[in-house]
Enzyme design. Structure first.
Site, PDB file in Angstrom:
ATOM      1  CE  LYS A   1      -1.701   2.558   3.168  1.00 29.59           C
ATOM      2  NZ  LYS A   1      -1.695   3.887   2.501  1.00 29.59           N
TER       3      LYS A   1
ATOM      4  N   GLY B   1       8.375   5.033   7.523  1.00 26.31           N
ATOM      5  CA  GLY B   1       7.621   6.255   7.753  1.00 26.31           C
ATOM      6  C   GLY B   1       7.948   6.852   9.108  1.00 26.31           C
ATOM      7  CB  SER B   2       6.201   9.438  11.053  1.00 34.10           C
ATOM      8  OG  SER B   2       4.931   8.856  11.355  1.00 34.10           O
ATOM      9  CB  THR B   3       8.931   7.684  15.390  1.00 38.81           C
ATOM     10  OG1 THR B   3      10.246   7.606  14.827  1.00 38.81           O
ATOM     11  CG2 THR B   3       8.920   6.937  16.713  1.00 38.81           C
TER      12      THR B   3
ATOM     13  CB  THR C   1       2.797   6.139  11.372  1.00 40.81           C
ATOM     14  OG1 THR C   1       2.248   7.441  11.207  1.00 40.81           O
ATOM     15  CG2 THR C   1       1.943   5.146  10.612  1.00 40.81           C
ATOM     16  N   GLY C   2       4.780   4.345  13.166  1.00 42.54           N
ATOM     17  CA  GLY C   2       5.446   3.078  13.426  1.00 42.54           C
ATOM     18  C   GLY C   2       5.017   2.471  14.751  1.00 42.54           C
TER      19      GLY C   2
ATOM     20  CD  GLU D   1      14.154   4.055   7.343  1.00 47.08           C
ATOM     21  OE1 GLU D   1      14.203   4.971   8.203  1.00 47.08           O
ATOM     22  OE2 GLU D   1      13.978   4.249   6.149  1.00 47.08           O
TER      23      GLU D   1
ATOM     24  CB  CYS E   1      14.488   8.368   7.109  1.00 46.09           C
ATOM     25  SG  CYS E   1      12.704   8.176   6.914  1.00 46.09           S
TER      26      CYS E   1
ATOM     27  CD  GLU F   1      12.641  12.770  10.691  1.00 48.14           C
ATOM     28  OE1 GLU F   1      13.273  12.206   9.775  1.00 48.14           O
ATOM     29  OE2 GLU F   1      11.687  12.247  11.277  1.00 48.14           O
TER      30      GLU F   1
END
Length: 466
Positions: free
Chosen positions: A170, A224-226, A228-229, A246, A280, A372
């Site tokens: 996706k 992606g972003s932390t 969302t991770g 990552e 990143c 960031e």
């Protein structure tokens, strides 16, 4: 304007509704992506599970050949995909833009195709024989970001296919079109169901959240972003999925007093501003020793003035990729301007364009330093004691990358090994390569990508004792 389709079980799948994909270059609609539903995701996962039964048993040399075909198909359609990528993501075609990204995708696909994970003999003596075998996991769910859409998709897809897994991918709703087309091309030669793609706008429908909790998916790969991770991590727990995450980075660079400001200026700039800072592993903070602080500021500013940014065809830096990110970068720059010294830039251009910005004399607690920024701005900070600089560089919840700049390579290596990050560079920053494992520590990630170590993340271990 093309209306794109999803690919599920080797077939194009149209949907009742679509969403517009808008170019950050001029605000025009460049295509429409299908608005997938949970039912489409279920179909894709079912197709991938059915395909896994045969794909996982395909001989190793056939899977290698299929991954080599991925690289060949990318080369064959590189210009078409680069043009589509520039239209939806905004990066220029030239420089380190879309053609560069397609070249990187080909290189990663080709190298990963060449890897293999042969069984290991751990013991073979009078007491018995012990073998370690690596087996494919099942269906891999891949969620990719908008900054390097095709290259990161290849990072997820090819090692999964190489090890006998099947994939449901996706892409980001900001950049779905190039991935939809790429998956369509790969399905010209892959067996049906091995590689499927679903899309949605993440507002009306959020298939990403459904993927990470889906019982038919055995592993999630997310870039992606932390924040969302963390959500992926939490929702995957119920089904004990394997994970490769990552996530964000707030990478620090440290310039030692023996460095030559003029010699390192170009490397510093591109370490921070590759892909307009939307990377990143780009350098997000720069610590410079008092002895050469002013000289580094001057040399870096002089070099930055030579870099062409904007909508012109010859520009090598394009717009910020979407309004959400533009607003964040603008907010951080406006705040930093009240506390620091603007060396270059600091003012938005037309639309989504923001020229390279350098801001000196900030403190460690300024938001531009602690957050960031993921955009075309770099804060420059002073230090006088190297132990203090290392401590400040490590004072972050992130730990993706870091760099040390010096003529004394051994001294630089000693300091680099003290940095709390997954990758450290000497006299460069962010230069990843397909044979070197890449991943973060602390809250910058979970697991690694690339090389044998990254390939093994797509397998389960089975120990055979005879």
């Amino acid at each position: 304007m093309r209306r794109f389709s999803m690919i599920i079980d080797g077939q194009t799948v149209d949907t009742d509704t679509h969403f517009d994909v808008v170019s950050p270059r001029d605000g025009s609609v460049v295509g429409q992506a299908p608005q997938g539903t949970p039912e489409h995701l279920d179909r894709a996962v079912a197709a991938a599970n059915a395909a896994f039964k045969t794909w996982s048993k395909t001989p190793d040399d056939e899977r290698r050949a299929a991954c080599e075909q991925v690289a060949a198909k990318l080369a064959e359609h590189a210009e078409e995909l680069a043009q589509l990528l520039t239209a939806e993501q905004g990066k220029p075609l030239n420089g380190m833009g879309s053609r560069f990204e397609l070249g990187g995708a080909q290189a990663w696909a080709g190298h990963t195709a060449s890897l293999s994970l042969d069984p290991k003999v751990l013991q073979d003596d009078n007491e018995g024989r012990v073998e370690l075998h690596r087996k494919p996991i099942g269906v891999v769910g891949s969620i990719t970001p908008w900054n390097w859409p095709l290259m990161i998709a290849i990072w997820h897809i090819v090692p999964a296919l190489r090890t006998g897994n099947t994939v449901v991918i996706k892409p980001s709703p900001y950049t779905p079109l190039s991935t939809l087309r790429m998956v369509e091309l790969f399905n010209e030669f892959l067996p049906r169901g091995v590689l499927n793609v679903v899309t949605c706008d993440d507002v009306t429908v959020n298939l990403g959240a459904a993927m990470s909790s889906h019982p038919g998916i055995r592993k999630m790969v997310f870039t992606g972003s932390t924040p969302t991770g963390r959500k992926v991590f939490a929702s995957a727990a119920e089904t004990m999925k394997r994970l490769t995450l990552e996530l964000g980075g707030n990478d620090a660079g440290i310039v030692l007093p023996d460095a030559d400001p003029t010699e390192i200026a170009e490397g510093l700039f591109w370490g921070a501003f590759i892909n307009n800072g939307q990377t990143c592993a780009a350098m997000k903070r720069l610590y410079v020793h008092d002895d050469i602080y002013d000289a580094v500021c001057e040399a870096l500013t002089d070099y930055a003035r030579t870099v062409k940014a904007g909508p012109d065809e010859e520009a090598v830096l394009g717009p910020i990729a979407n309004k959400m990110q533009f607003d964040k970068v603008a907010r951080l720059i406006e705040g930093a301007k009240t506390k620091g010294r603007v060396l270059l830039g600091g003012e938005p251009g037309e639309g989504m364009y923001y020229g390279p910005t350098l801001i000196a004399d900030l403190d460690d607690d300024d938001p531009l330093v602690t957050e960031e920024q993921f955009g075309p701005v770099l804060p420059i900070l002073r230090y006088s004691d190297i132990d203090d600089a290392v401590a400040r560089a490590n004072d972050s919840e992130n730990g993706l990358g870091g760099s040390v700049w010096s003529k004394d390579i051994e001294k630089a290596k000693e300091i680099a090994l003290r940095l709390e990050c997954g990758s450290a560079w000497i006299n460069k920053h962010g230069a990843i390569q397909p044979n070197a494992p890449f991943g973060g520590v602390k809250q910058s990630g979970f697991g690694v990508e690339f090389g044998d170590e990254g390939l093994s993340e797509y397998t389960d271990i089975q120990t055979l004792l005879v």
